[in-house]
Design a protein around this motif. Structure first.
Motif, mmCIF file in Angstrom:
data_model
loop_
_atom_site.group_PDB
_atom_site.id
_atom_site.type_symbol
_atom_site.label_atom_id
_atom_site.label_comp_id
_atom_site.label_asym_id
_atom_site.label_seq_id
_atom_site.Cartn_x
_atom_site.Cartn_y
_atom_site.Cartn_z
ATOM 1 N N MET A 154 0.834 -1.200 0.000
ATOM 2 C CA MET A 154 0.000 0.000 0.000
ATOM 3 C C MET A 154 0.876 1.259 0.000
ATOM 4 S SD MET A 154 -3.318 -0.478 -0.014
ATOM 5 C CE MET A 154 -4.648 -1.599 0.458
ATOM 6 N N MET A 155 1.968 1.220 0.751
ATOM 7 C CA MET A 155 2.890 2.346 0.791
ATOM 8 C C MET A 155 3.502 2.590 -0.595
ATOM 9 S SD MET A 155 6.592 2.559 2.638
ATOM 10 C CE MET A 155 7.225 1.461 1.358
ATOM 11 N N LEU A 156 3.930 1.528 -1.267
ATOM 12 C CA LEU A 156 4.550 1.657 -2.585
ATOM 13 C C LEU A 156 3.560 2.234 -3.596
ATOM 14 C CD1 LEU A 156 6.500 -1.737 -2.757
ATOM 15 C CD2 LEU A 156 7.462 0.545 -2.404
ATOM 16 N N TYR A 157 2.342 1.739 -3.545
ATOM 17 C CA TYR A 157 1.302 2.205 -4.469
ATOM 18 C C TYR A 157 0.982 3.683 -4.224
ATOM 19 C CZ TYR A 157 -3.784 3.036 -4.929
ATOM 20 O OH TYR A 157 -5.018 3.590 -5.119
ATOM 21 N N VAL A 158 0.913 4.086 -2.953
ATOM 22 C CA VAL A 158 0.622 5.479 -2.620
ATOM 23 C C VAL A 158 1.790 6.379 -3.014
ATOM 24 C CG1 VAL A 158 0.280 7.081 -0.709
ATOM 25 C CG2 VAL A 158 -1.075 4.989 -0.823
ATOM 26 N N LEU A 159 3.026 5.934 -2.793
ATOM 27 C CA LEU A 159 4.184 6.720 -3.202
ATOM 28 C C LEU A 159 4.191 6.950 -4.702
ATOM 29 C CD1 LEU A 159 7.158 5.355 -1.030
ATOM 30 C CD2 LEU A 159 6.117 7.622 -0.936
ATOM 31 N N LEU A 160 3.743 5.956 -5.469
ATOM 32 C CA LEU A 160 3.686 6.096 -6.928
ATOM 33 C C LEU A 160 2.703 7.195 -7.314
ATOM 34 C CD1 LEU A 160 3.554 3.217 -9.510
ATOM 35 C CD2 LEU A 160 2.014 5.155 -9.733
ATOM 36 N N THR A 161 1.492 7.132 -6.768
ATOM 37 C CA THR A 161 0.497 8.152 -7.107
ATOM 38 C C THR A 161 0.891 9.517 -6.548
ATOM 39 O OG1 THR A 161 -0.798 7.349 -5.207
ATOM 40 C CG2 THR A 161 -1.463 6.583 -7.382
ATOM 41 N N ARG A 422 -12.445 4.003 -0.574
ATOM 42 C CA ARG A 422 -11.400 3.975 -1.599
ATOM 43 C C ARG A 422 -11.503 2.670 -2.375
ATOM 44 N NH1 ARG A 422 -6.698 4.701 2.502
ATOM 45 N NH2 ARG A 422 -7.556 6.333 3.835
ATOM 46 N N PRO A 423 -12.100 2.710 -3.552
ATOM 47 C CA PRO A 423 -12.296 1.490 -4.335
ATOM 48 C C PRO A 423 -11.010 0.712 -4.623
ATOM 49 C CG PRO A 423 -13.596 3.275 -5.240
ATOM 50 C CD PRO A 423 -12.736 3.881 -4.179
ATOM 51 N N LEU A 424 -9.939 1.416 -5.024
ATOM 52 C CA LEU A 424 -8.698 0.720 -5.373
ATOM 53 C C LEU A 424 -8.028 0.114 -4.146
ATOM 54 C CD1 LEU A 424 -7.016 2.921 -8.130
ATOM 55 C CD2 LEU A 424 -8.297 0.800 -8.374
ATOM 56 N N ASN A 425 -7.929 0.875 -3.064
ATOM 57 C CA ASN A 425 -7.362 0.319 -1.834
ATOM 58 C C ASN A 425 -8.143 -0.909 -1.395
ATOM 59 O OD1 ASN A 425 -5.471 2.326 -1.746
ATOM 60 N ND2 ASN A 425 -6.118 3.189 0.188
ATOM 61 N N GLY A 426 -9.469 -0.819 -1.491
ATOM 62 C CA GLY A 426 -10.308 -1.940 -1.090
ATOM 63 C C GLY A 426 -10.086 -3.167 -1.950
ATOM 64 N N LEU A 427 -9.963 -2.971 -3.263
ATOM 65 C CA LEU A 427 -9.724 -4.107 -4.160
ATOM 66 C C LEU A 427 -8.377 -4.765 -3.879
ATOM 67 C CD1 LEU A 427 -11.097 -2.731 -7.562
ATOM 68 C CD2 LEU A 427 -12.110 -4.514 -6.124
ATOM 69 N N ILE A 428 -7.353 -3.938 -3.630
ATOM 70 C CA ILE A 428 -6.031 -4.493 -3.289
ATOM 71 C C ILE A 428 -6.119 -5.291 -1.992
ATOM 72 C CG2 ILE A 428 -3.678 -3.885 -2.573
ATOM 73 C CD1 ILE A 428 -3.919 -1.428 -4.440
ATOM 74 N N PHE A 429 -6.794 -4.736 -1.000
ATOM 75 C CA PHE A 429 -6.982 -5.418 0.288
ATOM 76 C C PHE A 429 -7.672 -6.765 0.102
ATOM 77 C CE2 PHE A 429 -10.056 -6.126 3.795
ATOM 78 C CZ PHE A 429 -9.165 -6.410 4.814
ATOM 79 N N ILE A 444 0.603 -6.878 -7.973
ATOM 80 C CA ILE A 444 2.029 -6.545 -8.053
ATOM 81 C C ILE A 444 2.441 -6.243 -9.489
ATOM 82 C CG2 ILE A 444 4.372 -7.427 -7.697
ATOM 83 C CD1 ILE A 444 3.256 -9.040 -5.326
ATOM 84 N N ILE A 445 1.933 -7.034 -10.439
ATOM 85 C CA ILE A 445 2.275 -6.836 -11.855
ATOM 86 C C ILE A 445 1.761 -5.487 -12.349
ATOM 87 C CG2 ILE A 445 1.781 -7.648 -14.204
ATOM 88 C CD1 ILE A 445 1.806 -10.511 -13.061
ATOM 89 N N VAL A 446 0.522 -5.158 -11.993
ATOM 90 C CA VAL A 446 -0.057 -3.872 -12.416
ATOM 91 C C VAL A 446 0.751 -2.717 -11.821
ATOM 92 C CG1 VAL A 446 -2.066 -2.355 -12.216
ATOM 93 C CG2 VAL A 446 -2.379 -4.791 -12.735
#
Length: 492
Positions: A154-161, A422-429, A444-446
């Protein structure tokens, strides 16, 4: 040891710990001690100011919102009890406090090796936004390493955005090389970018609904103070619709109008002070490490500079910005209406409604303060978020109950609109707690594909977002200038 560290952190509070961390980080980056000390102190002052205003305003707006809800007679079983519960649980779980240390180290290392352009460690309090998902995952799976891995992901994904929107945030909120990176800020970057072509097709970019445009067209009627007063009175009337014939009702209505006007007036002043805390710090760091290569560059040249990086700041900086708080305030009754009319929704937003300005900051930055686009994006994304809240609420309720959080009277389930909308956070969870390697691998691939795209096309992405946001700028000053020139030519 981790628990002892967290006890110190929670006892001192963010108004003490964050300035200390900023002071230490600044010294490590070889900033002058005087600059580091003053920046740290002003950050503490700014955070204290934000806290005073929000703490005074929250119970007032919450009471009005509860009255608005009660007048409808509609009962939804999932009650929003606020993000504070999530933060409390995060700092009392083993997964949470482990990530707080591991995540902080990773954030520093990833920045130092150039993996990310955002130095998130200066905003370490917001790590709870990643910790809560790992805490919930551990409740479901009992798998410590998978849960810790989810928090890290989640941290990596948030840092990207955060890096994607960093240039726009820095430019719009006028904080040199500063940006936000909290989980509740970042996900909304996605609909802001994806849906923008649709809003332009509908000519939303030509509707220059911004504070500056409102001020120019309406005069005093467009001032944030006046808008706050009007919005406050409207919300107050909605909350007292059944007793408009009483003096008490009008006392509350007019009182709330004044209070909202005060928030919209005072918050920008505190935000300016907060911004001043970071300006000398970021200026000195930028000058030291860019070796003067970015000095005097235009905005486009600065975007293309490979040496540019960003310091994470508290999102309180943007809360009181006129377009942000106006959009957030307008969205309060809209979100309540959505909760009532969406078929199958079970979530009743209450406490976290006052956090909506925080949640739309990045949309505001990407759309250059276009209030209409911000509201449209929020309606789409928050609608999906309400369904995600409703779905995850049983997990959230039983997980936080383990840490002694009591259910409000009459509530069947609880949630945090700020955390779970948060739809995306929820889907990842949901993908990670499934334990299915295919679903986890897909996330991870996405992420990896988008990370590679960002690393190889960073400047192009920032230039695209600049052009995208520039479409929302009202051409008032240029047209006025052209009109004046034309008049002078006619006179001649």
């Amino acid at each position: 040891m981790l628990q002892s560290f967290m006890n110190v952190f929670t006892t001192l509070g963010d108004t003490v710990v964050v300035p200390i961390v900023i002071f230490i980080v600044a010294l490590c980056l070889r900033v002058k001690a005087r600059t580091a000390l003053m920046s740290g102190l002003l950050v503490g002052v700014g955070l204290t100011g934000f806290g005073w205003i929000i703490n005074a305003f929250t119970p007032v707006v919450t009471k009005i919102v509860r009255q608005m809800v009660s007048t409808t007679g509609i009962n939804l079983p999932v009650v929003d009890t606020g993000w504070q519960t999530s933060a409390l649980v995060s700092f009392h779980s083993t997964v949470g406090i482990t990530f707080f240390i591991v995540g902080l180290i990773l954030e520093i290392v990833l920045f130092l090796i150039g993996y990310t352009k955002v130095f998130f460690a200066t905003n370490l309090w917001m790590n709870w936004g990643f910790m809560i998902w790992g805490t919930l995952a551990y409740f479901v799976t009992k798998n410590f390493w998978l849960s810790l891995g989810l928090s890290i992901f989640m941290m990596l994904y948030v840092l990207l955005t955060a890096e994607v929107q960093a240039d726009r945030y820095s430019s719009y909120y006028k904080i040199n090389n500063g940006t936000v990176g909290a989980a509740h800020n970042m996900e909304n970057v996605v609909p802001a970018i994806i849906l923008d072509p649709l809003w332009n097709l509908l000519h939303f970019d030509r509707v220059h609904l911004t504070p500056d445009a409102l001020k120019e067209k309406l005069g005093i009627l467009g001032e944030p103070t006046f808008i706050g007063g009007v919005l406050g009175i409207i919300i107050g009337i909605l909350g007292n619709i059944r007793r408009l014939g009483t003096l008490d009702a009008w006392g509350q209505i007019l009182g709330f109008g004044v209070k909202l006007a005060a928030v919209m007036t005072i918050f920008p002043l505190v935000a300016h002070l907060f911004g001043q805390a970071f300006k000398p710090l970021t200026d000195e760091i930028t000058e030291r490490y860019s070796k003067g290569d970015t000095k005097g560059l235009s905005e486009e040249e600065n975007i293309k500079s490979k040496k540019r990086w960003f310091l994470a700041v508290d999102d309180g900086l943007g809360y009181g910005e006129p377009a942000t708080i106006i959009s957030g305030t307008i969205l309060i009754p809209i979100v309540i209406l959505l909760a009532f009319i969406l078929p199958g929704n079970k979530t009743l937003p209450v406490v976290d409604l006052v956090s909506i300005p925080f949640m739309v900051e990045s949309i505001i930055a990407v759309t250059h303060g276009n209030i209409l686009k911000t509201i449209a994006n929020a309606i789409v994304w928050f609608s999906l978020g309400l369904y995600m809240c409703s779905y995850i609420a049983p997990i959230y309720t039983h997980a936080v109950a383990q840490y002694g959080v009591a259910l409000p009277a009459g509530a069947v389930l609880i949630a945090s609109f700020n955390v779970m909308c948060r739809p995306l956070n929820g889907l990842i969870f949901l993908a990670w707690i499934s334990g299915n390697p295919l679903w986890i691998g897909l996330t991870i691939i996405v992420y990896a594909a988008f990370q590679v795209f960002l690393r190889t096309r960073r400047q192009q992405i920032w230039m695209y977002l600049k052009k995208m946001s520039d479409r929302n700028i009202a051409p008032t000053s240029n047209s006025n200038m052209a009109s004046e020139i034309k008049k002078q030519m006619i006179k001649s």
